[in-house]
Design a protein around this motif. Sequence first.
Motif, PDB file in Angstrom:
ATOM      1  N   GLY A 212      28.468  56.106  46.847  1.00 38.55           N
ATOM      2  CA  GLY A 212      29.124  54.842  47.154  1.00 38.55           C
ATOM      3  C   GLY A 212      29.287  53.992  45.910  1.00 38.55           C
ATOM      4  N   PRO A 213      29.840  52.785  46.058  1.00 35.73           N
ATOM      5  CA  PRO A 213      30.036  51.900  44.904  1.00 35.73           C
ATOM      6  C   PRO A 213      28.705  51.435  44.312  1.00 35.73           C
ATOM      7  N   VAL A 214      28.725  51.157  43.004  1.00 35.40           N
ATOM      8  CA  VAL A 214      27.519  50.719  42.292  1.00 35.40           C
ATOM      9  C   VAL A 214      27.785  49.375  41.625  1.00 35.40           C
ATOM     10  N   ILE A 215      26.973  48.391  41.978  1.00 35.21           N
ATOM     11  CA  ILE A 215      26.961  47.104  41.276  1.00 35.21           C
ATOM     12  C   ILE A 215      25.832  47.177  40.256  1.00 35.21           C
ATOM     13  N   LEU A 216      26.093  46.737  39.039  1.00 35.42           N
ATOM     14  CA  LEU A 216      25.104  46.842  37.966  1.00 35.42           C
ATOM     15  C   LEU A 216      24.837  45.484  37.335  1.00 35.42           C
ATOM     16  N   SER A 217      23.560  45.222  37.041  1.00 30.50           N
ATOM     17  CA  SER A 217      23.163  44.090  36.195  1.00 30.50           C
ATOM     18  C   SER A 217      22.269  44.623  35.087  1.00 30.50           C
ATOM     19  N   VAL A 218      22.466  44.125  33.877  1.00 33.21           N
ATOM     20  CA  VAL A 218      21.580  44.421  32.752  1.00 33.21           C
ATOM     21  C   VAL A 218      21.132  43.081  32.200  1.00 33.21           C
ATOM     22  N   SER A 219      19.834  42.806  32.299  1.00 31.05           N
ATOM     23  CA  SER A 219      19.378  41.465  31.943  1.00 31.05           C
ATOM     24  C   SER A 219      17.860  41.421  31.881  1.00 31.05           C
ATOM     25  N   ARG A 220      17.358  40.464  31.126  1.00 32.28           N
ATOM     26  CA  ARG A 220      15.956  40.098  31.269  1.00 32.28           C
ATOM     27  C   ARG A 220      15.815  39.451  32.635  1.00 32.28           C
ATOM     28  N   LEU A 221      14.765  39.781  33.361  1.00 34.56           N
ATOM     29  CA  LEU A 221      14.630  39.306  34.733  1.00 34.56           C
ATOM     30  C   LEU A 221      14.035  37.898  34.738  1.00 34.56           C
ATOM     31  N   LEU A 222      14.936  36.929  34.742  1.00 32.00           N
ATOM     32  CA  LEU A 222      14.604  35.507  34.780  1.00 32.00           C
ATOM     33  C   LEU A 222      15.328  34.884  35.961  1.00 32.00           C
ATOM     34  N   THR A 223      14.774  33.820  36.517  1.00 33.98           N
ATOM     35  CA  THR A 223      15.367  33.228  37.720  1.00 33.98           C
ATOM     36  C   THR A 223      16.774  32.698  37.465  1.00 33.98           C
ATOM     37  N   GLN A 224      17.052  32.215  36.243  1.00 34.74           N
ATOM     38  CA  GLN A 224      18.364  31.622  35.973  1.00 34.74           C
ATOM     39  C   GLN A 224      19.468  32.652  35.771  1.00 34.74           C
ATOM     40  N   LYS A 225      19.127  33.937  35.772  1.00 34.32           N
ATOM     41  CA  LYS A 225      20.135  34.967  35.523  1.00 34.32           C
ATOM     42  C   LYS A 225      20.984  35.290  36.753  1.00 34.32           C
ATOM     43  N   GLY A 226      20.627  34.767  37.913  1.00 33.49           N
ATOM     44  CA  GLY A 226      21.473  34.919  39.093  1.00 33.49           C
ATOM     45  C   GLY A 226      21.344  36.238  39.827  1.00 33.49           C
ATOM     46  N   LEU A 227      20.311  37.018  39.522  1.00 30.60           N
ATOM     47  CA  LEU A 227      20.152  38.302  40.207  1.00 30.60           C
ATOM     48  C   LEU A 227      19.875  38.107  41.694  1.00 30.60           C
ATOM     49  N   ASP A 228      19.232  36.998  42.043  1.00 36.73           N
ATOM     50  CA  ASP A 228      18.992  36.721  43.464  1.00 36.73           C
ATOM     51  C   ASP A 228      20.310  36.528  44.210  1.00 36.73           C
ATOM     52  N   ILE A 244      26.528  51.495  49.384  1.00 39.99           N
ATOM     53  CA  ILE A 244      26.524  50.677  48.175  1.00 39.99           C
ATOM     54  C   ILE A 244      25.131  50.648  47.548  1.00 39.99           C
ATOM     55  N   THR A 245      25.082  50.604  46.213  1.00 43.22           N
ATOM     56  CA  THR A 245      23.817  50.541  45.469  1.00 43.22           C
ATOM     57  C   THR A 245      23.901  49.411  44.450  1.00 43.22           C
ATOM     58  N   TYR A 246      22.800  48.696  44.317  1.00 48.51           N
ATOM     59  CA  TYR A 246      22.686  47.673  43.275  1.00 48.51           C
ATOM     60  C   TYR A 246      21.613  48.128  42.300  1.00 48.51           C
ATOM     61  N   GLU A 247      22.013  48.395  41.040  1.00 47.31           N
ATOM     62  CA  GLU A 247      21.086  48.843  40.008  1.00 47.31           C
ATOM     63  C   GLU A 247      20.795  47.699  39.045  1.00 47.31           C
ATOM     64  N   ILE A 248      19.516  47.489  38.772  1.00 50.22           N
ATOM     65  CA  ILE A 248      19.079  46.412  37.883  1.00 50.22           C
ATOM     66  C   ILE A 248      18.325  47.029  36.713  1.00 50.22           C
ATOM     67  N   ILE A 249      18.878  46.860  35.506  1.00 49.62           N
ATOM     68  CA  ILE A 249      18.234  47.355  34.289  1.00 49.62           C
ATOM     69  C   ILE A 249      17.644  46.167  33.543  1.00 49.62           C
ATOM     70  N   GLY A 250      16.371  46.264  33.209  1.00 47.35           N
ATOM     71  CA  GLY A 250      15.691  45.189  32.499  1.00 47.35           C
ATOM     72  C   GLY A 250      14.385  44.844  33.177  1.00 47.35           C
ATOM     73  N   ASP A 251      13.614  44.016  32.514  1.00 50.79           N
ATOM     74  CA  ASP A 251      12.329  43.592  33.060  1.00 50.79           C
ATOM     75  C   ASP A 251      12.099  42.144  32.683  1.00 50.79           C
ATOM     76  N   GLU A 268      15.782  47.578  50.614  1.00 49.62           N
ATOM     77  CA  GLU A 268      15.101  48.508  49.709  1.00 49.62           C
ATOM     78  C   GLU A 268      15.923  49.762  49.416  1.00 49.62           C
ATOM     79  N   LYS A 269      16.645  50.278  50.397  1.00 50.40           N
ATOM     80  CA  LYS A 269      17.388  51.525  50.169  1.00 50.40           C
ATOM     81  C   LYS A 269      18.650  51.311  49.333  1.00 50.40           C
ATOM     82  N   HIS A 270      19.031  50.041  49.142  1.00 51.21           N
ATOM     83  CA  HIS A 270      20.256  49.741  48.389  1.00 51.21           C
ATOM     84  C   HIS A 270      19.997  49.281  46.955  1.00 51.21           C
ATOM     85  N   VAL A 271      18.764  48.908  46.618  1.00 51.89           N
ATOM     86  CA  VAL A 271      18.477  48.301  45.313  1.00 51.89           C
ATOM     87  C   VAL A 271      17.531  49.188  44.512  1.00 51.89           C
ATOM     88  N   ARG A 272      17.873  49.403  43.245  1.00 56.71           N
ATOM     89  CA  ARG A 272      17.038  50.198  42.338  1.00 56.71           C
ATOM     90  C   ARG A 272      16.673  49.358  41.118  1.00 56.71           C
TER      91      ARG A 272
END
Length: 397
Positions: A212-228, A244-251, A268-272
């Motif tokens: 399925g489609p993949v949404i990607l974010s690459v970021s330091r995991l901070l509250t202001q980055k909008g990942l929520d 659909i899958t949401y992949e998050i790269i960074g910590d 949980e099954k949609h987010v990595r």
Amino acid sequence: MGYNILFISHLYPHKEDPAEGAVIHRQALALRARGHQVTIIAPRPISPRPLTLLSDKWARIYRIPRSYTWEGIEVHSPRYLTLPRKLLSSTRGTYMSRSIEKLLKRVTKKTYDLIHVHHGYPDGTAALDLGAKMKTPVATTFRGSDIDITLHQDEAHSRHILHVCRQSDALITPSPQLRKKLLDYEGYDSVHIGNGIYPEDRYTGEPERKPGPVILSVSRLLTQKGLDKNILALKELAPRYPEITYEIIGDGPARHIHKELVKSEGLEKHVRFLGTLPKAEVMKAMASATVFSLPSEQETFGLVYLEAMIHGTPAICCAGQGVDGIIKEKETGMLVESGDTAALVSALDFLLSNPDLAREIGNRGRETVMQNYTWERIGEQLEDLYETIIAKRPPGS
């Protein structure tokens, strides 16, 4: 004939933190590749020995050598006196200037065609003092912290920033939004010269295809980055796009907050959460994603958007932040208002449900980056600006 350029920046890579001021170092490399000589002065505050025992920050500063070479670039780090913020912190520029002047007399003993200073304060005030004494023109790059924080900190700091605006031979802003903010504040125009990427770093293999489609974010995991906001948008999109899958790269410190939100929303099954990955794997993920989405509420520039765009992946950012102006609505990407989850859902759904249009947007984004935001192109833009400045006010005049 190449110019002899002096960079001044209190941020620059070193063994303790190779990422600090990395974009400034890449500008130096781009200029060197064009035949110019670049010397770096990266002033550091004096770190008394007792402080190094109490603070990791001061211990790291203490360990930075006074002189070193970074990828062939000569770097000097003179120490200067800095007082606590409540005790005349606005005098830092004066103390920085004195330390640099002593260094130049003792160590480098060169003449320079131009000083390029990479922060409005305190570096900018120090550079103007030196420029006046050396009769050398000064170009000042204003960063987000200069315009969003220092300018509004108090009357003394505001006065310093405005002095740098008035006296610099040229002002540079790394993003269209910072240029607009500076222009709106006191009518000071600047030249927009952004950050860049290396096209050779992009992934050129076969993209990894997912069910399925993949949404990607690459970021330091901070509250202001909008990942929520991406996670909440995903909840709305999942019924329409079951795979659909949401992949998050960074910590980062907000990792547990985002993981709790994913759990509470039953996603949980949609987010990595992929953690920190090597550069090559990040580039492969950029090339393989359907959409890159980082609705960050605080972004001075954001190289990750360009890295996604150079792969032809359409990117979403917040209006008024970072690459707004580089990303143009439905032309080279998508813009959403900060904190507006409904608008984010709409933007994501538009790209996911219109793959041909998304591909066109991605292709235009890639062309924009290749034409204007490679480090080679940034080197050309800096060289052109330096040439204009020096023609108007040659060194020694």
